[in-house]
Write a protein that holds these residues in place. Structure first.
Motif, PDB file in Angstrom:
ATOM      1  N   MET A 174       0.850  -1.188   0.000  1.00 53.36           N
ATOM      2  CA  MET A 174       0.000   0.000   0.000  1.00 53.36           C
ATOM      3  C   MET A 174       0.884   1.236   0.000  1.00 53.36           C
ATOM      4  O   MET A 174       1.963   1.225   0.585  1.00 53.36           O
ATOM      5  CB  MET A 174      -0.917   0.020   1.220  1.00 53.36           C
ATOM      6  CG  MET A 174      -1.905  -1.135   1.271  1.00 53.36           C
ATOM      7  SD  MET A 174      -3.018  -1.032   2.678  1.00 53.36           S
ATOM      8  CE  MET A 174      -4.455  -0.348   1.844  1.00 53.36           C
TER       9      MET A 174
ATOM     10  N   SER B  17      -3.465   4.509  -1.687  1.00 53.90           N
ATOM     11  CA  SER B  17      -4.274   3.287  -1.549  1.00 53.90           C
ATOM     12  C   SER B  17      -4.803   3.144  -0.134  1.00 53.90           C
ATOM     13  O   SER B  17      -5.940   2.706   0.071  1.00 53.90           O
ATOM     14  CB  SER B  17      -3.487   2.050  -1.976  1.00 53.90           C
ATOM     15  OG  SER B  17      -2.389   1.810  -1.127  1.00 53.90           O
TER      16      SER B  17
ATOM     17  N   GLU C 242      -7.743   5.594   0.198  1.00 54.27           N
ATOM     18  CA  GLU C 242      -8.932   5.085  -0.484  1.00 54.27           C
ATOM     19  C   GLU C 242      -9.570   3.939   0.288  1.00 54.27           C
ATOM     20  O   GLU C 242     -10.793   3.832   0.375  1.00 54.27           O
ATOM     21  CB  GLU C 242      -8.587   4.664  -1.909  1.00 54.27           C
ATOM     22  CG  GLU C 242      -8.296   5.853  -2.796  1.00 54.27           C
ATOM     23  CD  GLU C 242      -8.333   5.535  -4.273  1.00 54.27           C
ATOM     24  OE1 GLU C 242      -8.928   4.519  -4.677  1.00 54.27           O
ATOM     25  OE2 GLU C 242      -7.767   6.344  -5.036  1.00 54.27           O
ATOM     26  N   THR C 243      -8.736   3.071   0.853  1.00 53.69           N
ATOM     27  CA  THR C 243      -9.251   1.959   1.650  1.00 53.69           C
ATOM     28  C   THR C 243     -10.010   2.477   2.865  1.00 53.69           C
ATOM     29  O   THR C 243     -11.116   2.017   3.151  1.00 53.69           O
ATOM     30  CB  THR C 243      -8.087   1.042   2.093  1.00 53.69           C
ATOM     31  OG1 THR C 243      -7.482   0.478   0.931  1.00 53.69           O
ATOM     32  CG2 THR C 243      -8.571  -0.055   3.011  1.00 53.69           C
TER      33      THR C 243
ATOM     34  N   THR D 226      -7.884  -1.383  -1.201  1.00 53.45           N
ATOM     35  CA  THR D 226      -7.173  -1.007  -2.416  1.00 53.45           C
ATOM     36  C   THR D 226      -5.686  -1.067  -2.114  1.00 53.45           C
ATOM     37  O   THR D 226      -5.230  -0.551  -1.089  1.00 53.45           O
ATOM     38  CB  THR D 226      -7.567   0.415  -2.865  1.00 53.45           C
ATOM     39  OG1 THR D 226      -8.962   0.435  -3.156  1.00 53.45           O
ATOM     40  CG2 THR D 226      -6.788   0.845  -4.092  1.00 53.45           C
ATOM     41  N   TYR D 227      -4.947  -1.716  -2.996  1.00 55.68           N
ATOM     42  CA  TYR D 227      -3.500  -1.854  -2.843  1.00 55.68           C
ATOM     43  C   TYR D 227      -2.799  -1.062  -3.937  1.00 55.68           C
ATOM     44  O   TYR D 227      -3.434  -0.507  -4.827  1.00 55.68           O
ATOM     45  CB  TYR D 227      -3.086  -3.332  -2.969  1.00 55.68           C
ATOM     46  CG  TYR D 227      -3.652  -4.223  -1.900  1.00 55.68           C
ATOM     47  CD1 TYR D 227      -3.142  -4.199  -0.613  1.00 55.68           C
ATOM     48  CD2 TYR D 227      -4.689  -5.121  -2.178  1.00 55.68           C
ATOM     49  CE1 TYR D 227      -3.650  -5.038   0.380  1.00 55.68           C
ATOM     50  CE2 TYR D 227      -5.197  -5.956  -1.197  1.00 55.68           C
ATOM     51  CZ  TYR D 227      -4.673  -5.916   0.079  1.00 55.68           C
ATOM     52  OH  TYR D 227      -5.167  -6.741   1.056  1.00 55.68           O
ATOM     53  N   TRP D 228      -1.459  -1.060  -3.878  1.00 55.57           N
ATOM     54  CA  TRP D 228      -0.632  -0.503  -4.943  1.00 55.57           C
ATOM     55  C   TRP D 228       0.015  -1.670  -5.667  1.00 55.57           C
ATOM     56  O   TRP D 228       0.680  -2.503  -5.049  1.00 55.57           O
ATOM     57  CB  TRP D 228       0.441   0.426  -4.383  1.00 55.57           C
ATOM     58  CG  TRP D 228       1.350   0.939  -5.441  1.00 55.57           C
ATOM     59  CD1 TRP D 228       2.623   0.516  -5.710  1.00 55.57           C
ATOM     60  CD2 TRP D 228       1.062   1.946  -6.414  1.00 55.57           C
ATOM     61  NE1 TRP D 228       3.143   1.209  -6.782  1.00 55.57           N
ATOM     62  CE2 TRP D 228       2.195   2.099  -7.228  1.00 55.57           C
ATOM     63  CE3 TRP D 228      -0.058   2.747  -6.670  1.00 55.57           C
ATOM     64  CZ2 TRP D 228       2.250   3.006  -8.276  1.00 55.57           C
ATOM     65  CZ3 TRP D 228       0.001   3.649  -7.713  1.00 55.57           C
ATOM     66  CH2 TRP D 228       1.140   3.780  -8.497  1.00 55.57           C
TER      67      TRP D 228
ATOM     68  N   LEU E 137      -2.898   1.898  -8.772  1.00 57.90           N
ATOM     69  CA  LEU E 137      -3.782   1.415  -7.716  1.00 57.90           C
ATOM     70  C   LEU E 137      -4.465   0.140  -8.175  1.00 57.90           C
ATOM     71  O   LEU E 137      -4.762  -0.026  -9.363  1.00 57.90           O
ATOM     72  CB  LEU E 137      -4.826   2.474  -7.366  1.00 57.90           C
ATOM     73  CG  LEU E 137      -4.289   3.725  -6.671  1.00 57.90           C
ATOM     74  CD1 LEU E 137      -5.413   4.739  -6.513  1.00 57.90           C
ATOM     75  CD2 LEU E 137      -3.653   3.401  -5.344  1.00 57.90           C
TER      76      LEU E 137
ATOM     77  N   ALA F  17      -7.662  -2.047  -6.890  1.00 56.92           N
ATOM     78  CA  ALA F  17      -8.809  -2.302  -6.016  1.00 56.92           C
ATOM     79  C   ALA F  17      -9.049  -3.807  -6.005  1.00 56.92           C
ATOM     80  O   ALA F  17      -9.435  -4.386  -7.024  1.00 56.92           O
ATOM     81  CB  ALA F  17     -10.034  -1.550  -6.505  1.00 56.92           C
TER      82      ALA F  17
END
Length: 119
Positions: free
Chosen positions: A34, A38, A41-42, A49-51, A58, A60
């Motif tokens: 992350m 991200s 957003e999470t 959501t990760y990177w 990003l 999701a």
């Protein structure tokens, strides 16, 4: 005390390792990365959501597969350089269609698959 995102210790690439764990069973599902965006957003949406390091974008979780992760609780490690995401996982967490990415065990010097893909 309010959470201060600037207190996190990102690596040289602006990333933190994030471990996803099933909130109900304690099963470790996966490890991903992350960044600040991200994570924001999470926290804002409740959907993890990760990177993506390979796509440099990003990611999701479940956006295309439907195998989403809903954030139940976020935990910080003592050094503030790793995240633990307690999640409600829909479907498999692993891209191999297994419940967990950790499906290979070392037993007696041999690799053993301990989990089959979900139907």
């Amino acid at each position: 005390m309010a959470f201060d995102p600037s207190s996190l210790k990102y690596d040289a690439n602006g990333l933190l390792p994030a471990i996803a764990q099933d909130h109900a069973t304690g099963e470790v599902l996966m490890l991903a990365w992350m960044n600040a965006q991200s994570l924001a957003e999470t926290l804002a949406s409740g959907q993890v959501t990760y990177w993506s390091r390979s796509r440099q974008a990003l990611w999701a979780k479940g956006a295309t597969s439907g195998h989403v992760q809903r954030l139940v609780e976020l935990r910080l490690d003592c050094d503030r350089d790793c995240l633990l995401l307690l999640v409600d996982q829909t479907g498999p967490a692993c891209h191999t269609l297994r419940r967990s990415c950790f499906y290979t065990a070392l037993r007696g010097g041999d690799e053993v698959e301990i989990m089959a893909p979900l139907p």
